[in-house]
Design a protein around this motif. Structure first.
Motif, PDB file in Angstrom:
ATOM      1  N   MET A 136     -13.916  -2.423  -5.743  1.00 44.05           N
ATOM      2  CA  MET A 136     -15.237  -2.677  -5.883  1.00 44.05           C
ATOM      3  C   MET A 136     -15.469  -3.620  -4.646  1.00 44.05           C
ATOM      4  SD  MET A 136     -16.919  -1.396  -8.322  1.00 44.05           S
ATOM      5  CE  MET A 136     -18.717  -2.335  -8.732  1.00 44.05           C
ATOM      6  N   GLU A 137     -14.688  -4.513  -4.195  1.00 39.58           N
ATOM      7  CA  GLU A 137     -14.988  -5.481  -3.138  1.00 39.58           C
ATOM      8  C   GLU A 137     -15.096  -4.677  -1.663  1.00 39.58           C
ATOM      9  OE1 GLU A 137     -12.009  -8.593  -3.085  1.00 39.58           O
ATOM     10  OE2 GLU A 137     -12.785  -9.289  -5.142  1.00 39.58           O
ATOM     11  N   PHE A 138     -14.025  -3.704  -1.875  1.00 38.20           N
ATOM     12  CA  PHE A 138     -14.045  -2.821  -0.306  1.00 38.20           C
ATOM     13  C   PHE A 138     -15.135  -2.073  -0.398  1.00 38.20           C
ATOM     14  CE2 PHE A 138     -13.095   1.298   1.310  1.00 38.20           C
ATOM     15  CZ  PHE A 138     -12.754   1.031   2.687  1.00 38.20           C
ATOM     16  N   VAL A 139     -15.611  -1.536  -1.282  1.00 35.65           N
ATOM     17  CA  VAL A 139     -17.087  -0.701  -1.116  1.00 35.65           C
ATOM     18  C   VAL A 139     -18.201  -1.646  -0.929  1.00 35.65           C
ATOM     19  CG1 VAL A 139     -18.616   0.723  -2.620  1.00 35.65           C
ATOM     20  CG2 VAL A 139     -16.050   1.340  -2.798  1.00 35.65           C
ATOM     21  N   GLU A 140     -18.444  -2.829  -1.649  1.00 35.20           N
ATOM     22  CA  GLU A 140     -19.276  -3.737  -1.205  1.00 35.20           C
ATOM     23  C   GLU A 140     -19.343  -3.951   0.157  1.00 35.20           C
ATOM     24  OE1 GLU A 140     -18.801  -6.629  -4.241  1.00 35.20           O
ATOM     25  OE2 GLU A 140     -19.822  -5.552  -5.769  1.00 35.20           O
ATOM     26  N   GLY A 141     -17.988  -4.262   0.946  1.00 40.30           N
ATOM     27  CA  GLY A 141     -17.910  -4.730   2.169  1.00 40.30           C
ATOM     28  C   GLY A 141     -18.459  -3.382   3.130  1.00 40.30           C
ATOM     29  N   LEU A 142     -18.596  -2.377   2.786  1.00 43.67           N
ATOM     30  CA  LEU A 142     -19.006  -1.130   3.452  1.00 43.67           C
ATOM     31  C   LEU A 142     -20.550  -1.320   3.964  1.00 43.67           C
ATOM     32  CD1 LEU A 142     -17.290   2.010   1.978  1.00 43.67           C
ATOM     33  CD2 LEU A 142     -16.437   0.532   4.217  1.00 43.67           C
ATOM     34  N   ASN A 143     -20.877  -1.028   5.294  1.00 45.23           N
ATOM     35  CA  ASN A 143     -22.301  -1.207   5.599  1.00 45.23           C
ATOM     36  C   ASN A 143     -23.368  -0.227   5.115  1.00 45.23           C
ATOM     37  OD1 ASN A 143     -21.414  -3.817   7.096  1.00 45.23           O
ATOM     38  ND2 ASN A 143     -21.198  -2.396   8.958  1.00 45.23           N
ATOM     39  N   SER A 144     -22.723   0.845   4.642  1.00 46.06           N
ATOM     40  CA  SER A 144     -23.772   2.132   4.194  1.00 46.06           C
ATOM     41  C   SER A 144     -23.560   1.850   2.810  1.00 46.06           C
ATOM     42  CB  SER A 144     -23.255   3.217   4.777  1.00 46.06           C
ATOM     43  OG  SER A 144     -21.977   3.689   4.364  1.00 46.06           O
ATOM     44  N   SER A 145     -24.495   2.797   2.242  1.00 44.10           N
ATOM     45  CA  SER A 145     -24.473   3.120   0.636  1.00 44.10           C
ATOM     46  C   SER A 145     -23.475   4.201   0.568  1.00 44.10           C
ATOM     47  CB  SER A 145     -25.834   3.287   0.323  1.00 44.10           C
ATOM     48  OG  SER A 145     -26.535   4.124   0.629  1.00 44.10           O
ATOM     49  N   PRO A 146     -22.170   4.137   0.133  1.00 39.33           N
ATOM     50  CA  PRO A 146     -21.414   5.318  -0.288  1.00 39.33           C
ATOM     51  C   PRO A 146     -21.424   5.694  -1.699  1.00 39.33           C
ATOM     52  CG  PRO A 146     -20.016   3.387   0.061  1.00 39.33           C
ATOM     53  CD  PRO A 146     -21.522   2.933   0.398  1.00 39.33           C
ATOM     54  N   THR A 147     -21.188   6.773  -2.001  1.00 43.24           N
ATOM     55  CA  THR A 147     -21.154   7.320  -3.313  1.00 43.24           C
ATOM     56  C   THR A 147     -19.610   7.326  -3.709  1.00 43.24           C
ATOM     57  OG1 THR A 147     -22.851   8.868  -2.955  1.00 43.24           O
ATOM     58  CG2 THR A 147     -21.836   9.174  -4.880  1.00 43.24           C
ATOM     59  N   ILE A 148     -19.362   6.573  -4.918  1.00 38.17           N
ATOM     60  CA  ILE A 148     -18.320   6.442  -5.386  1.00 38.17           C
ATOM     61  C   ILE A 148     -18.035   7.269  -6.802  1.00 38.17           C
ATOM     62  CG2 ILE A 148     -16.369   5.168  -6.417  1.00 38.17           C
ATOM     63  CD1 ILE A 148     -16.858   4.502  -3.406  1.00 38.17           C
ATOM     64  N   ILE A 149     -16.866   8.244  -6.901  1.00 42.39           N
ATOM     65  CA  ILE A 149     -16.761   9.048  -7.953  1.00 42.39           C
ATOM     66  C   ILE A 149     -15.410   8.802  -8.428  1.00 42.39           C
ATOM     67  CG2 ILE A 149     -16.619  11.347  -8.864  1.00 42.39           C
ATOM     68  CD1 ILE A 149     -18.351  12.253  -6.279  1.00 42.39           C
ATOM     69  N   LEU A 150     -15.597   8.139  -9.738  1.00 40.66           N
ATOM     70  CA  LEU A 150     -14.266   8.105 -10.422  1.00 40.66           C
ATOM     71  C   LEU A 150     -13.727   9.364 -11.046  1.00 40.66           C
ATOM     72  CD1 LEU A 150     -15.198   4.474 -12.037  1.00 40.66           C
ATOM     73  CD2 LEU A 150     -14.000   4.992 -10.067  1.00 40.66           C
ATOM     74  N   ILE A 151     -12.158   9.230 -11.028  1.00 40.02           N
ATOM     75  CA  ILE A 151     -11.712  10.552 -12.084  1.00 40.02           C
ATOM     76  C   ILE A 151     -10.761   9.929 -12.824  1.00 40.02           C
ATOM     77  CG2 ILE A 151     -12.535  12.443 -10.085  1.00 40.02           C
ATOM     78  CD1 ILE A 151      -9.619  12.296  -8.840  1.00 40.02           C
ATOM     79  N   ASN A 152     -10.444  10.687 -13.812  1.00 38.29           N
ATOM     80  CA  ASN A 152      -9.032  10.344 -14.562  1.00 38.29           C
ATOM     81  C   ASN A 152      -7.969  10.974 -13.857  1.00 38.29           C
ATOM     82  OD1 ASN A 152      -8.989  12.977 -15.460  1.00 38.29           O
ATOM     83  ND2 ASN A 152     -10.332  12.630 -17.293  1.00 38.29           N
ATOM     84  N   GLY A 153      -6.839  10.752 -14.723  1.00 38.38           N
ATOM     85  CA  GLY A 153      -5.471  11.179 -14.377  1.00 38.38           C
ATOM     86  C   GLY A 153      -5.428  12.857 -14.224  1.00 38.38           C
ATOM     87  N   GLN A 154      -5.982  13.277 -15.286  1.00 37.97           N
ATOM     88  CA  GLN A 154      -5.999  14.810 -15.311  1.00 37.97           C
ATOM     89  C   GLN A 154      -6.646  15.398 -14.263  1.00 37.97           C
ATOM     90  OE1 GLN A 154      -4.518  17.088 -17.626  1.00 37.97           O
ATOM     91  NE2 GLN A 154      -5.272  18.732 -16.304  1.00 37.97           N
ATOM     92  N   GLN A 155      -7.774  15.099 -13.920  1.00 34.36           N
ATOM     93  CA  GLN A 155      -8.542  15.403 -12.700  1.00 34.36           C
ATOM     94  C   GLN A 155      -7.645  15.130 -11.262  1.00 34.36           C
ATOM     95  OE1 GLN A 155     -11.953  13.157 -13.872  1.00 34.36           O
ATOM     96  NE2 GLN A 155     -13.197  15.256 -13.469  1.00 34.36           N
ATOM     97  N   LEU A 156      -6.864  14.091 -11.378  1.00 34.51           N
ATOM     98  CA  LEU A 156      -6.368  13.673 -10.197  1.00 34.51           C
ATOM     99  C   LEU A 156      -5.173  14.647 -10.100  1.00 34.51           C
ATOM    100  CD1 LEU A 156      -5.294  11.729  -7.619  1.00 34.51           C
ATOM    101  CD2 LEU A 156      -4.356  10.285  -9.395  1.00 34.51           C
TER     102      LEU A 156
END
Length: 54
Positions: A1-21
């Motif tokens: 979360m901290e890494f994403v907040e540190g980005l200057n744009s508004s990226p989209t983050i998609i979380l996946i589970n172990g099966q999807q990975l």
């Protein structure tokens, strides 16, 4: 979360589970090597039927 907040744009983050990975790893061959390929063959009946007509 901290890494994403540190980005200057508004990226989209998609979380996946172990099966999807696991599916992504397999589908895209990430970190995988082909060990053995199995070749499955079947009789080409059109080829052999054409021999009867010759």
């Amino acid at each position: 979360m901290e890494f994403v907040e540190g980005l200057n744009s508004s990226p989209t983050i998609i979380l996946i589970n172990g099966q999807q990975l696991t599916e992504y790893i397999y589908d895209y061959g990430l970190g995988l090597q082909t060990e053995k390929v199995l070749k499955v063959m079947k009789m080409d009946m059109d080829y052999w039927d054409a021999m009867d007509n010759a």
